[in-house]
Motif scaffolding. Sequence first.
Motif, short mmCIF file in Angstrom:
data_model
loop_
_atom_site.label_atom_id
_atom_site.label_comp_id
_atom_site.label_asym_id
_atom_site.label_seq_id
_atom_site.Cartn_x
_atom_site.Cartn_y
_atom_site.Cartn_z
N LYS A 151 10.72 14.28 -2.92
CA LYS A 151 9.64 14.72 -3.80
C LYS A 151 9.67 14.04 -5.16
O LYS A 151 8.65 13.46 -5.59
CB LYS A 151 9.67 16.24 -3.94
CG LYS A 151 8.46 16.79 -4.67
CD LYS A 151 8.46 18.31 -4.64
CE LYS A 151 7.21 18.85 -5.35
NZ LYS A 151 7.17 20.34 -5.32
N PRO A 152 10.79 14.03 -5.87
CA PRO A 152 10.79 13.34 -7.17
C PRO A 152 10.83 11.81 -7.03
O PRO A 152 10.55 11.10 -8.00
CB PRO A 152 12.08 13.85 -7.84
CG PRO A 152 12.97 14.21 -6.71
CD PRO A 152 12.07 14.72 -5.63
N PHE A 153 11.17 11.34 -5.83
CA PHE A 153 11.32 9.89 -5.66
C PHE A 153 9.99 9.16 -5.81
O PHE A 153 9.96 7.98 -6.15
CB PHE A 153 11.93 9.59 -4.28
CG PHE A 153 12.29 8.14 -4.11
CD1 PHE A 153 13.34 7.57 -4.82
CD2 PHE A 153 11.57 7.33 -3.24
CE1 PHE A 153 13.66 6.23 -4.67
CE2 PHE A 153 11.88 5.99 -3.09
CZ PHE A 153 12.94 5.44 -3.81
N ARG A 154 8.88 9.85 -5.57
CA ARG A 154 7.58 9.20 -5.73
C ARG A 154 7.36 8.78 -7.18
O ARG A 154 6.74 7.74 -7.46
CB ARG A 154 6.46 10.13 -5.28
CG ARG A 154 6.50 10.44 -3.79
CD ARG A 154 5.37 11.33 -3.37
NE ARG A 154 4.08 10.66 -3.48
CZ ARG A 154 2.91 11.27 -3.40
NH1 ARG A 154 2.87 12.59 -3.22
NH2 ARG A 154 1.79 10.60 -3.50
N LYS A 155 7.88 9.56 -8.13
CA LYS A 155 7.79 9.15 -9.54
C LYS A 155 8.71 7.96 -9.81
O LYS A 155 8.37 7.07 -10.59
CB LYS A 155 8.16 10.32 -10.45
CG LYS A 155 7.15 11.47 -10.40
CD LYS A 155 7.54 12.57 -11.37
CE LYS A 155 6.51 13.71 -11.32
NZ LYS A 155 6.89 14.81 -12.25
N VAL A 156 9.86 7.95 -9.14
CA VAL A 156 10.79 6.82 -9.29
C VAL A 156 10.13 5.53 -8.80
O VAL A 156 10.32 4.46 -9.38
CB VAL A 156 12.10 7.10 -8.52
CG1 VAL A 156 13.02 5.88 -8.54
CG2 VAL A 156 12.80 8.31 -9.09
N LEU A 157 9.36 5.65 -7.72
CA LEU A 157 8.67 4.48 -7.18
C LEU A 157 7.77 3.84 -8.23
O LEU A 157 7.69 2.61 -8.33
CB LEU A 157 7.84 4.87 -5.95
CG LEU A 157 8.62 5.17 -4.66
CD1 LEU A 157 7.65 5.63 -3.57
CD2 LEU A 157 9.39 3.94 -4.19
N TRP A 158 7.09 4.68 -9.01
CA TRP A 158 6.22 4.14 -10.05
C TRP A 158 7.03 3.33 -11.07
O TRP A 158 6.60 2.23 -11.48
CB TRP A 158 5.48 5.26 -10.77
CG TRP A 158 4.18 5.63 -10.12
CD1 TRP A 158 3.87 6.78 -9.48
CD2 TRP A 158 3.01 4.82 -10.07
NE1 TRP A 158 2.58 6.76 -9.01
CE2 TRP A 158 2.01 5.55 -9.36
CE3 TRP A 158 2.69 3.55 -10.53
CZ2 TRP A 158 0.74 5.07 -9.12
CZ3 TRP A 158 1.42 3.05 -10.29
CH2 TRP A 158 0.46 3.80 -9.60
N TRP A 159 8.18 3.85 -11.46
CA TRP A 159 9.02 3.12 -12.42
C TRP A 159 9.53 1.80 -11.83
O TRP A 159 9.60 0.78 -12.52
CB TRP A 159 10.19 4.00 -12.87
CG TRP A 159 9.76 5.05 -13.86
CD1 TRP A 159 9.64 6.39 -13.64
CD2 TRP A 159 9.38 4.82 -15.22
NE1 TRP A 159 9.20 7.02 -14.78
CE2 TRP A 159 9.03 6.08 -15.76
CE3 TRP A 159 9.29 3.69 -16.02
CZ2 TRP A 159 8.61 6.23 -17.08
CZ3 TRP A 159 8.87 3.83 -17.33
CH2 TRP A 159 8.53 5.09 -17.85
N LEU A 160 9.88 1.84 -10.55
CA LEU A 160 10.35 0.61 -9.90
C LEU A 160 9.23 -0.43 -9.82
O LEU A 160 9.47 -1.63 -9.99
CB LEU A 160 10.87 0.92 -8.49
CG LEU A 160 12.14 1.79 -8.42
CD1 LEU A 160 12.50 2.10 -6.97
CD2 LEU A 160 13.30 1.10 -9.12
N VAL A 161 8.01 0.03 -9.57
CA VAL A 161 6.86 -0.87 -9.53
C VAL A 161 6.66 -1.52 -10.90
O VAL A 161 6.45 -2.74 -11.01
CB VAL A 161 5.58 -0.12 -9.11
CG1 VAL A 161 4.34 -0.98 -9.35
CG2 VAL A 161 5.65 0.27 -7.64
#
Length: 683
Positions: free
Chosen positions: A10-20
Amino acid sequence: MLQRYLFWNKPFRKVLWWLVIIGMLGSLPLALARQHTETSANQVEFVFDYRDLLDIADIQTNPQDFLAEHLKRMKEAGITSMAVYESTLSELRESRRIEYYNSRDAMMMMQNYGNPNENFTYVLFADSATQQVLEPLIQKTFSDLKVATRPWSFKNKNGLIIEMNSDEAAIQSMDPDPMTLKMLKDQGFQIVVRLSNRRPFVTNEMDKLLKSLYDLGVRRMIVDGNEVPGYSEENTEVKLNKMADLLHKNGIGLAAIEMLKEPQAGFSTLAKQTNYDVVRLHSFTEKDGEKLTELVSKAERAERIQGVADRFVLAVKDRNIRMVFLNAKPVKNTDKAVLVDPLSAYYEALQGPDGAIPRIEKVGFTVGQAKAFRVQTSALQPVASALMLIGGVSLIALTISFFVPEAALILFILGILGAVALHTLSATLYAQGLALADAICAPSVAVMLAIRSVRSGRAAQWKSGLAYGFWQLIKTSAISLIGVAYEVALLNHITYELVLQQFRGVSALHLLPIGIAGLYLLFFSVESTYAEKFAAVRKILSSYINVLGIVVAVVALGAVYYYLTRTGNEGQASAFEKLFRSFLENTLGVRPRTKEFLVAHPIFLLGAYLSVRYRHAVYLIFIGVIGQLSIVDTFAHLHTPLHISLIRISYGLGFGALIGLAFIIVWEIVARSWKRWVPRVSK
């Protein structure tokens, strides 16, 4: 186990944005290196086909005077170089250096019946100086072909008898004519040599030829024919490597002819082995030149000449062209009973009112000998590549998570492993695959976020529809530009700028974001269970088809077909639109894309404005996906300089916003008039 996975997912989707975002920032040094490469060579060379000039001169009343006059006029017009081919007996005859006859004609000249079983070629030299230069060249050429030659003379003119029929002998390739090369150099022309693969490749002889050409100032070779010198079915790689070594040793680079139906065999190998000492060449063909010789009105002729000038400017400015190659041929005008040629029209297109060369110089280029780009690299390449791999995979996982949120983490892990494996298998396939995937995902995500903003009710919370509309247009376009960053950085190799390597699969970019955003709008933009989503799909599939549905489907398919016919290099445009495009190009310097500033961006802005009050306006926002994918597609033209693409999309957004504002004003006028008019009608 599943609960733990969902807890981290669930919180990993926000992490994906930072990685992008981190991956996008990592791409910037590579984009900057490409910008430096593109601006490292700004000399443009205009080259004329000397063989074509001989063809035109050969039919004139005074060929040598005509040749001298037009060499002078060409230099004044900015044509600084002449393309010289491997010589033939036919070309030497047009140059008035030799004359040749078949056996029958030679016997008639000598008033001798001769041998009826002989069909040889009889050559006479113009003078002793010409004989001294050309005789060894001709003898060696036919000796290599195992054809005997012997001396011959007629009326104090020395010559040769070549034991080959004249039709065949006339087309045998020899080294370029030394007398022509010297004459052109003495007149101040640069020389571009055209070499073919018609003769056996002999290393020492090719080395000697290239050295002599370099001494005459030759710095660029154009391949004559479908195969580069040295290409063969046997030992191809060895011979091509030798040819590349000789070119590199003698300081002679290549010119890549754009828009060939088939690439010249072996060219990519030569380019790579010469460290990409290559310039892009735009060819103005004999067929193109014929249009300037047709009997048309003065206004039509002026328009065609202006079109030629526009074409040259566009080629240089928008496609990294550094060499423009001009062809011409004499044409019979039966209406006027004269032979005409396009040479005067060429001079006018280059230097006349609004001519190509002043306009090219105005935007920062100079006329001179074309030079290859100096490839710039970044010390941050390894780090940037790693960041882009992680960020690129994150963007793909993020896109899929709009449909299956629970899969974000596992998709990211599998994506990283798959990308690493693909990179190990083929670096080119990895770069193109990841670039294409990110180019598709970025505009899809951008529009899906805009749709979600309306569906979730956040749009309705804005007090100003106009502010929301402009904010959404800016935000959505910025997210689409993330795909541009990955696309540009992943495909930053010089081969893409020179179009020695193509970005494959770009046609998918024209349709997939529309399909992805449409699927999200219909089934995933509203909070519901998977069972409810499947039920909605079944309901649509099991619906009865009525006449209205058929009409809507036909209209939709027609719209898709029209969209596809207007997309890509093969897109069709009407005469009026071509005129409109030319107007935009000449007025603005860089033409924005019509579908962006006239259609997609204005409709998107209107939809966002209305969605503050009307949720169904989200369908207008969906149409805006065409503009967003077009932003990314603009940068898929990797031979176009980055700053040109940036200006193009900036114009598209700026003019699109203004036209969108006009749409909003018209809507408000119509809507308020309607409200006033309806009550009166009801009374």
